[in-house]
Design a protein around this motif. Structure first.
Motif, PDB file in Angstrom:
ATOM      1  N   ALA A 167       0.429  -1.249  -0.603  1.00 49.17           N
ATOM      2  CA  ALA A 167      -0.420  -0.514  -0.166  1.00 49.17           C
ATOM      3  C   ALA A 167       0.914   1.570   0.080  1.00 49.17           C
ATOM      4  CB  ALA A 167      -0.884   0.212   1.049  1.00 49.17           C
ATOM      5  N   ILE A 168       0.596   2.076  -1.137  1.00 46.90           N
ATOM      6  CA  ILE A 168       1.249   3.133  -0.569  1.00 46.90           C
ATOM      7  C   ILE A 168      -0.041   4.284  -0.762  1.00 46.90           C
ATOM      8  CG2 ILE A 168       2.073   5.069  -2.072  1.00 46.90           C
ATOM      9  CD1 ILE A 168       3.121   2.960  -4.219  1.00 46.90           C
ATOM     10  N   ILE A 169       0.612   5.563   0.643  1.00 51.01           N
ATOM     11  CA  ILE A 169      -0.164   6.313   1.036  1.00 51.01           C
ATOM     12  C   ILE A 169       0.131   7.221   0.578  1.00 51.01           C
ATOM     13  CG2 ILE A 169      -0.767   7.227   3.655  1.00 51.01           C
ATOM     14  CD1 ILE A 169      -1.412   4.648   2.894  1.00 51.01           C
ATOM     15  N   GLY A 170      -0.474   7.781   0.375  1.00 54.63           N
ATOM     16  CA  GLY A 170      -0.682   9.573  -0.719  1.00 54.63           C
ATOM     17  C   GLY A 170       0.292   9.693  -2.112  1.00 54.63           C
ATOM     18  N   ALA A 171      -0.933  10.606  -2.979  1.00 53.84           N
ATOM     19  CA  ALA A 171      -0.620  10.611  -4.251  1.00 53.84           C
ATOM     20  C   ALA A 171       0.125  11.897  -4.992  1.00 53.84           C
ATOM     21  CB  ALA A 171      -1.785  10.350  -4.675  1.00 53.84           C
ATOM     22  N   GLY A 172       1.005  12.132  -3.974  1.00 53.94           N
ATOM     23  CA  GLY A 172       2.007  13.388  -4.642  1.00 53.94           C
ATOM     24  C   GLY A 172       2.801  12.872  -5.320  1.00 53.94           C
ATOM     25  N   ILE A 173       3.647  13.665  -5.811  1.00 55.53           N
ATOM     26  CA  ILE A 173       5.227  13.127  -6.786  1.00 55.53           C
ATOM     27  C   ILE A 173       5.385  12.001  -6.073  1.00 55.53           C
ATOM     28  CG2 ILE A 173       6.940  14.819  -5.393  1.00 55.53           C
ATOM     29  CD1 ILE A 173       6.241  13.856  -9.519  1.00 55.53           C
ATOM     30  N   SER A 174       6.066  11.790  -4.904  1.00 64.21           N
ATOM     31  CA  SER A 174       7.112  10.449  -4.683  1.00 64.21           C
ATOM     32  C   SER A 174       6.430   9.502  -4.485  1.00 64.21           C
ATOM     33  CB  SER A 174       7.464  10.837  -2.952  1.00 64.21           C
ATOM     34  OG  SER A 174       6.033  11.424  -2.388  1.00 64.21           O
ATOM     35  N   GLY A 175       4.644   9.273  -4.236  1.00 64.03           N
ATOM     36  CA  GLY A 175       3.821   8.236  -4.115  1.00 64.03           C
ATOM     37  C   GLY A 175       2.846   7.782  -5.836  1.00 64.03           C
ATOM     38  N   VAL A 176       3.699   9.121  -6.370  1.00 63.83           N
ATOM     39  CA  VAL A 176       3.438   8.539  -8.511  1.00 63.83           C
ATOM     40  C   VAL A 176       4.636   8.368  -8.650  1.00 63.83           C
ATOM     41  CG1 VAL A 176       3.170   9.734 -10.857  1.00 63.83           C
ATOM     42  CG2 VAL A 176       1.070  10.460  -8.173  1.00 63.83           C
ATOM     43  N   SER A 177       5.329   8.680  -7.993  1.00 62.72           N
ATOM     44  CA  SER A 177       6.999   8.426  -9.125  1.00 62.72           C
ATOM     45  C   SER A 177       7.351   7.229  -8.159  1.00 62.72           C
ATOM     46  CB  SER A 177       8.283   8.833  -8.787  1.00 62.72           C
ATOM     47  OG  SER A 177       8.608   9.168  -7.418  1.00 62.72           O
TER      48      SER A 177
END
Length: 507
Positions: A9-19
């Motif tokens: 699970a990735i928490i957060g869809a900012g630039i680090s989550g998206v990359s």
């Protein structure tokens, strides 16, 4: 109750989550979901449409070109103006006008301003050379002491016999102080660590590159190749409540824990969300802002004794400040088309009063919030708008648009000595501090930080050599903290860590 069972699970869809997500998909790993608390992706990159253009409510610029992955992606995909397709130095456009005026609308003496700027830049160079073996000091005091020393060397001794002259050079310092607060994301340079000031690495090339269609175009480009798989894995409006790690321990005679209500698999992490979603996963990548971690992390991860003490201390010590924009929208521009910036040089009564003002931490004082505006400038992508940049002080987040209109109009009329300036027809403003999912803008090394704090924050939480909770985001990059490219690289770093584990290799 909706239940997801997944490896990651990735928490957060900012630039680090998206990359992180795109890197995993590019490496044929797709057993994961991304959970985002907001109704959009982007995090602190937030492009909004406005009339025939757009406005950036968060990140505005690409900082540097050489070695910058964001610049590389933007350049290769024609997302930035042609002028930036080659490496360019920081050069002033001679056609542009900067208004550096005092409270009465009088232009600051250009020769004095140039001397002051030279002495300030020299002081920052000295700060970067400062030895780590010396006593710990704050950046603001060090810069001021060297600035005054260098100014005394440059100017005639009689200049300093006049209190009004001392107040003037203090006013210039005060303006630069606020500018640096905006650049570094802090409320006061007295909060910043002198020893760690040089840790930030500035990339070569232009520092103020803007996207033709906003930062959102970067996200669209990153996702485009993996659009179907990404869309299948992104879950918006999922506010995290808890990360539960099983802690059944025979030696303490604990045979059941909160985790066990949802899963009988001890090696599974349980995530609980505010909308009653439950996620069972093997691993979590947390990309939340440092501001969010400061306020919530010890409460959401249970039991919190899984968090190493050094990580807890590092999260508390590292600085995290607020930089906001107040965007004033007019029927038509009242300013010259060549205007680049308005720099308000606020008056100071004395050196002592200036230091009291610059060291203030009480942001509940209505009379002070507008004094933290360090520049007002046009924006390339909305011809009828001015942006007022304000660092540290977040009092205005509690004000109405009408109150902000009146105060910003008062400031503009005073510094430009023009009573005919109209009130804006509309105001947009960012509210990064009051947004509970961010609690500010970006990180910096605080006065009481340790040099290894970012490394401690980035370190995964592991049990029996297995990484359970990993961390990404700008506050986890040792050299590019506070930047989009730093955050982007940390997402790739954590994806590589996961891929290496899957391949039974070590990073």
């Amino acid at each position: 109750m909706k239940i997801f069972d997944t490896k990651l699970a990735i928490i957060g869809a900012g630039i680090s989550g998206v990359s992180c997500a795109i890197t995993l998909l590019d490496n044929k790993f797709d057993d994961f979901y991304i959970f985002e608390a907001n109704e959009r992706i982007g995090g602190r990159c937030f492009t909004v449409p406005c009339e025939d253009g757009f406005l950036e409510m968060g990140a505005q610029f690409i900082h540097g070109q050489v070695g910058n992955p964001i610049y590389k992606i933007a350049n290769e995909n024609n997302l930035i103006p042609e002028i930036y397709q080659n490496i360019i130095a920081e050069t002033d456009d001679p056609s542009k006008v900067n208004l550096v005026n005092d409270w009465n609308g009088v232009k600051i003496d250009e020769k004095l301003l140039n001397w002051a700027q030279f002495c300030l830049y020299k002081s920052y160079d000295l700060a970067r050379e400062h030895s780590e073996n010396e006593d710990k000091k704050n950046l603001g005091e060090f810069i001021y002491q060297n600035y005054i020393r260098l100014m005394r060397e440059k100017l005639e001794p009689d200049f300093f016999n006049e209190p009004k002259n001392i107040n003037l050079i203090n006013s210039i310092y005060q303006w630069n102080f606020k500018w640096e607060c905006m650049y570094n994301g802090c409320a006061s340079m007295f909060d910043m660590s002198l020893i760690d000031f040089a840790k930030y690495q500035k990339l070569e090339g232009c520092q103020i590159i803007e996207f033709k269609n906003g930062y959102q175009s970067l996200f669209e480009t990153l996702i485009s190749v993996q659009r179907k798989k990404f869309d299948d894995r992104i879950k918006l409006n999922h506010e995290l409540k808890n990360i539960l790690i099983c802690h059944k321990l025979k030696k303490y005679k604990i045979d059941k824990c909160e985790h066990c209500q949802f899963s009988d698999q001890e090696n599974k992490i349980v995530l609980l969300f505010a909308n009653d979603t439950v996620v069972l996963c093997d691993k979590v990548v947390c990309t939340m802002s440092l501001g969010y971690l400061k306020e919530n992390f010890e409460k959401i991860l249970k039991p919190n004794w899984f968090i190493p003490d050094e990580k807890k201390k590092a999260i508390k010590r590292m600085g995290f400040g607020t930089v906001n924009k107040i965007i004033l929208i007019y029927d038509k521009p009242f300013w010259d088309e060549n205007l680049e910036d308005i720099y308000p040089i606020w008056p100071t009564e004395s050196t002592q009063k200036m230091f009291e003002s610059l060291n203030h931490t009480n942001f509940d004082l209505p009379s002070r919030w507008s004094e933290d505006i360090c520049t007002i400038c046009p924006t390339l992508n909305q011809k009828n708008a001015l942006i007022a940049w304000i660092a540290g002080n977040h009092y205005h987040e509690s004000l109405t648009n009408d109150e902000i209109k009146r105060e910003c109009t008062r400031v503009l009329r005073k510094f430009l000595a023009r009573n005919d300036i109209p009130e804006p027809i509309d105001v947009l403003r960012s509210n990064w501090y009051s947004n509970k999912f961010f609690k500010g803008s970006y990180s910096f090394y605080a006065f009481d930080s340790d040099s290894d704090d970012i490394k401690q924050i980035a370190e995964p939480i592991h049990i029996n050599k297995k990484n359970l909770v990993q961390f990404a985001g700008e506050a986890t990059h040792e050299n590019y903290y506070s930047t989009v490219h730093g955050a982007y690289l940390t997402g790739i770093r954590e994806a590589d860590r996961i891929i290496a584990e899957l391949n039974n290799t070590s990073l």
